[in-house]
Design an enzyme around this catalytic site. Sequence first.
Site, PDB file in Angstrom:
ATOM      1  N   ALA A 240      -7.098  41.743  30.866  1.00  0.00           N
ATOM      2  CA  ALA A 240      -6.822  40.760  31.918  1.00  0.00           C
ATOM      3  C   ALA A 240      -6.973  39.327  31.413  1.00  0.00           C
ATOM      4  CB  ALA A 240      -7.741  41.017  33.110  1.00  0.00           C
ATOM      5  N   HIS A 241      -6.667  38.380  32.310  1.00  0.00           N
ATOM      6  CA  HIS A 241      -6.646  36.972  31.890  1.00  0.00           C
ATOM      7  C   HIS A 241      -8.025  36.466  31.486  1.00  0.00           C
ATOM      8  CE1 HIS A 241      -6.935  35.618  36.431  1.00  0.00           C
ATOM      9  NE2 HIS A 241      -7.898  36.428  36.086  1.00  0.00           N
TER      10      HIS A 241
END
Length: 341
Positions: A240-241
Site C-alpha cells: 500500500a501507499h
Amino acid sequence: MQGYSLLELAQQIGATIRGNADVIVTDIAPLDKADNNQLTFISNPKFREHLLQSQAGALIVTESDIEFCSAQSNLLVVKDPYVAYAILAQYMDSTPKAAQGIHQSAVVSDTATLGQHVSIGANAVIEDGVILGDNVVIGAGCFIGKHVQIGENTQLWANVNIYHDVKIGSDCLIQSGAVIGSDGFGYANDRGRWIKIPQTGTVIIGNHVEIGACTCIDRGALDATVIEDNVIIDNLCQIAHNVHIGTGTAVAGGVIMAGSLKVGRYCLIGGASVINGHMEICDKVTITGMGMVMRPITEPGIYSSGIPLQPNKVWRKTAALTLDIDKINKRLKAVEKKLAE
C-alpha cells in the site's frame, strides 16, 4: 544446446574439481533425475543416500559429501552447494528475453530517452519524458507512464504497468501483470460520502529488486512508497501507499502490507501474511506464513500467529472453546480464589 566444461563452471564459483575437468554438461537437473549430460547438486545432508546412485555428469557437493559419492563421480567441491547452484543457474540460464530490438508496433514518445541496446516488445507504450537505461528490456504490452525512469539492465516481462514519475533502479526484474505506481487507497469521509484524495507521491525502487507477477505497489499519498535495494517480492502481493521496505527483505506470495508500514532490513515475510499500517517492524524479523501483525515489532526474531491445520472435528471444538474463553477464565479465577481461602 550449449555445453559447459567442469573447468569453466568451477571458475565461476571458485570450486575445487575432483574428477575430469574436461567433462561437458548442458544444464542442471534434480539429483534423482540428472543424466550424464547434466549437472546436479546436494543442499541437504539427508539426501546423501542418493549420491552413490546419481547418474549426473557432475555434482556440486561439500567436502563432507565426498565420502558418499562414487569414486568415478566428477565433483565441484564448494562451501555452499545451494549458492553455487544459484550462481551457475544464472550463468547457464537460457530463458529468452522479454523482447529483442524495438518492435514496429511499439509506441515510443519522441521525448523519451533510450539508452544503448534497449529492447521494446510489441504494442508497448513509452510515454513522454521516459528515461530507459542501457540494456533495458520492456516486454510486449507494457505501459510506461510519463517521466518514468528505469535503470540499466532492468527487464519487464509482458503487460507490466508503470505509472507516471515512478523510479526503478538497475538490474531489476519485474514479472508480468505487476502494477507499480497506481493510486493508494486514500479517501476522506464527509458524512458518508467518500472524497478521493489524489495520490501525488510516487514509487521509488532500488537496484537488484525483483517483483512477482500481479503484485501491486501503490504510489504514496504525498511522499514516496520505497522499496530499497536487493528486495525480493513474490506474486500477488499488495504493497500500500507510503510503505517502506528495507534492504535485503524477502516477501512471499499473497502478503498484504497496509499503508505507511515501515519494514526493516533483512526481514523474511511468510506467505499470506497481513501486516497493519502506520507502524514499524525492526531489522531481521521473520514472520511465518499467514501471520497477522497488528502491533509494531521491536526485537529481531521469529514470530507466528494463527491456528495450524487440524481435522475439522478438532477445529470445531477448538473454535467453540475460544468463544467461551471469557466464561472459562472467570470460572478458573473463582476456583483459584476458593483454593486460596
